[in-house]
Design a protein around this motif. Sequence first.
Motif, short mmCIF file in Angstrom:
data_model
loop_
_atom_site.label_atom_id
_atom_site.label_comp_id
_atom_site.label_asym_id
_atom_site.label_seq_id
_atom_site.Cartn_x
_atom_site.Cartn_y
_atom_site.Cartn_z
N UNK A 1 6.34 16.73 -6.41
CA UNK A 1 7.51 16.04 -5.86
C UNK A 1 8.69 16.96 -5.74
N UNK A 2 8.86 17.84 -6.74
CA UNK A 2 9.98 18.79 -6.70
C UNK A 2 9.85 19.76 -5.54
N UNK A 3 8.61 20.09 -5.16
CA UNK A 3 8.40 20.98 -4.01
C UNK A 3 8.92 20.34 -2.74
N UNK A 4 8.57 19.06 -2.55
CA UNK A 4 9.06 18.35 -1.35
C UNK A 4 10.58 18.26 -1.38
N UNK B 1 21.18 12.26 4.72
CA UNK B 1 20.08 11.58 4.04
C UNK B 1 20.61 10.47 3.15
N UNK B 2 21.88 10.55 2.82
CA UNK B 2 22.47 9.60 1.89
C UNK B 2 22.20 10.06 0.48
N UNK B 3 21.27 9.42 -0.17
CA UNK B 3 20.77 9.86 -1.46
C UNK B 3 19.46 10.60 -1.23
N UNK B 4 19.36 11.80 -1.79
CA UNK B 4 18.11 12.57 -1.66
C UNK B 4 16.95 11.77 -2.22
N UNK B 5 17.18 11.13 -3.36
CA UNK B 5 16.12 10.37 -4.01
C UNK B 5 15.66 9.20 -3.13
N UNK B 6 16.62 8.44 -2.63
CA UNK B 6 16.26 7.28 -1.81
C UNK B 6 15.60 7.72 -0.50
N UNK B 7 16.12 8.79 0.09
CA UNK B 7 15.52 9.31 1.32
C UNK B 7 14.08 9.73 1.07
N UNK B 8 13.85 10.36 -0.08
CA UNK B 8 12.49 10.77 -0.44
C UNK B 8 11.59 9.53 -0.55
N UNK B 9 12.09 8.48 -1.23
CA UNK B 9 11.31 7.26 -1.37
C UNK B 9 10.97 6.65 -0.02
N UNK B 10 11.94 6.64 0.89
CA UNK B 10 11.69 6.11 2.24
C UNK B 10 10.66 6.97 2.95
N UNK B 11 10.75 8.29 2.82
CA UNK B 11 9.77 9.18 3.45
C UNK B 11 8.36 8.91 2.94
N UNK B 12 8.23 8.76 1.62
CA UNK B 12 6.91 8.49 1.04
C UNK B 12 6.32 7.24 1.68
N UNK B 13 7.12 6.19 1.83
CA UNK B 13 6.62 4.94 2.38
C UNK B 13 6.42 5.03 3.89
N UNK B 14 7.29 5.75 4.57
CA UNK B 14 7.15 5.93 6.02
C UNK B 14 5.83 6.62 6.35
N UNK C 1 0.83 -1.21 0.00
CA UNK C 1 0.00 0.00 0.00
C UNK C 1 0.87 1.26 0.00
N UNK C 2 2.05 1.16 0.63
CA UNK C 2 2.91 2.32 0.80
C UNK C 2 3.97 2.44 -0.30
N UNK C 3 3.98 1.53 -1.25
CA UNK C 3 5.02 1.52 -2.29
C UNK C 3 5.16 2.91 -2.91
N UNK C 4 6.36 3.48 -2.82
CA UNK C 4 6.55 4.86 -3.27
C UNK C 4 6.32 5.01 -4.77
N UNK C 5 6.55 3.94 -5.53
CA UNK C 5 6.32 4.02 -6.98
C UNK C 5 4.83 4.20 -7.27
N UNK C 6 4.00 3.49 -6.52
CA UNK C 6 2.55 3.59 -6.68
C UNK C 6 2.05 4.96 -6.20
N UNK C 7 2.47 5.37 -5.00
CA UNK C 7 2.01 6.64 -4.44
C UNK C 7 2.53 7.82 -5.24
N UNK C 8 3.71 7.70 -5.82
CA UNK C 8 4.25 8.80 -6.63
C UNK C 8 3.37 9.08 -7.83
N UNK C 9 2.79 8.04 -8.40
CA UNK C 9 1.87 8.22 -9.53
C UNK C 9 0.55 8.79 -9.03
N UNK C 10 0.01 8.21 -7.96
CA UNK C 10 -1.29 8.65 -7.44
C UNK C 10 -1.25 10.11 -7.03
#
Length: 667
Positions: A286-289, A533-546, A256-265
């Motif tokens: 996404x760019x705003x966040x 954060x490590x990778x900004x992209x990966x950190x963002x993905x983790x945040x979306x799912x968190x 349900x939390x998959x960032x790929x799915x939520x990124x589209x929604x």
Amino acid sequence: MSNITISLPDGSSRELPGGSTALDLAASIGSGLRKAAVAASIDGVEADLTVPLVDGNVVALITNDTDAGRHVLRHSTAHVLAQAVTQLYPGAKFTIGPAIENGFYYDFDLPDGKTFTDDDLGVIEKQMKEIVKQNQPFTRSEHSMAEAKELFADQPYKVEIIERVESADADAEDAGEVSGDGIISAYRNTDEFIDMCVGPHVPSTGKLAFFKLQRVSGSYWRGNEKGPQLQRVYGTAWESKQALAGHLHQLEEALKRDHRKLAVEQDLLSFPSKLGGGLAVWHPKGATIRKLMEDYSRQRHENGGYEFVYTPHLANANLFETSGHLDFYADGMYPPMEMDNGTYYPKPMNCPMHCLIFDSRQRSYRELPLRLFELGTVYRYERAGTLHGLMRIRGFTQDDSHIYCTQEQLAGEVAGLLDFVLSVLRAFGFDEFTFNLSTRDPEKSVGTDEIWETATTALRDALDSHGLEYAVKEGDAAFYGPKIDIDVRDAIGRSWQLSTIQADFQLPERFDLEYVGADNNRHRPIMLHRALMGSIERFFGVLVEHYAGAFPTWLAPVQVRVLPVATPHEEYAHEVVDRLRSAGARVDMVAADDGLGKRIRNGKVEKLPYVLVVGDDDVAARTVGVNVRADMQSEGAPDVERDVPLDDFVCRFEGEVAEATDAALQA
């Protein structure tokens, strides 16, 4: 036979009859321990419970609810999977079947070009349960290389592994299969099935009641795309029905939390096929966040005494030869570009260029510690089969810092970095951490033992001084120095490795970096690599799912949406938007082209913190109806707050955002 005395981890001892096994030891302590034990550590070496003990052994029993015990369960279940497949598909060849995080897999070469489908999993699982029901014993045997090749003559992949061991060409992929000491161990379940493995395994298949096959996929033998294509079956195994159910529930939540799915929604970003694998484009929301994340990072680093730098996206091969990346990291780099003035590579790391900045002029000890910071984009080649949304990507930006300090400053800098890292992670809503100290791999590292010991001790002392518990990962360090990796636990209990602190004595040596000390002599600085954060992209993905896409108000791309009930209310709705925008809110308005209920539902699907509704009474009284996102509602509060004065809501909103922002910056 005389009795033997066995020492236990707590310092106590136990007397047993000669010839007793670790399983007998467990039974002598209690029936519960006998049931839970799956293997033993005998004098520091993991072994089967059926191994006879000798006088003076130090024995720790490994139970099924520990990480080590679950590893044994899962590897044993992988053997049962292979056994079931060979029974159901005569002629199937089995390759390797390791335990992995939360589960296991096994790769097969099926006869007649057959491929598994998800429908086959139920059939295989049923056969596995029959094997478990039979409670077949795992019986270990040891063989010479020649004997093992004869034993596995009908299994070419096993024979290849044995031959690699013979030629001293074995690698990590073979580690669970053979011991490398010239003896091949194997485990037999029945007269019909035997598998090559170091072990240990559970005493019998009856210990393996709680498992689930999950999915199938294609794979290549040894990851070589030119090699044989195999069929991989993934599964999970646990110590109890409850633990298995809990894990499967977590997987449902993760889906349900998959960032790929939520990124589209939520229209945050996408991965266009025309762009190429492992590359993303960021949409406005996404760019705003991302901008908020990067702005926060810049502010924290500015407050922390860092100097901002920028470096190019590619460099001459000479740079990476000097740094050692072409010796130790070439497989993770993109192919070279041959130019008229040399060979160039897209950069996989920012650190070599930061070394050039340090070396651009003479440095004094008075400048140290020198803390350089860059939001630097790097490019790393990841195989297509390993790509996973933002979690495994080919081009990404690191919040990268390199600190140059004296040896006397090292301990203090590492301790300060630990505080810095934890405060940033807490600011984004994480509060459970795991720490890992990675030590040297002598085969894949440079530098003297003394230098490595100094660096490793500094990291260990920093963890100890903070009173932090940590695991030691032997041989997992970068080639240039030891490191501390910090994992966070998300809202559904998953662990993510995000931040890292790495001590480096090697790059200053390789780049001949120096500073002039108080004694007017030249000295070599120590270099610390650090990503929060490590990778900004990966950190963002983790945040979306968190957050499951429900970002806290200060991070939400749209914080407030205003909905006029009908067209006549749109003029006032625009006034509400302007008032909020002047207060710094990210706000939009959706006109009354659709029904109010549908527009409110859309706001909930987008997980907006606030949806304001304005109608006749609100226009007259300059109020708003406030719909607060469910996770933000106070206990007992109504779903909708009606007749809230606009000025009151603006003050409330400003206070909430200011409090969250101030807390984040002061964390």
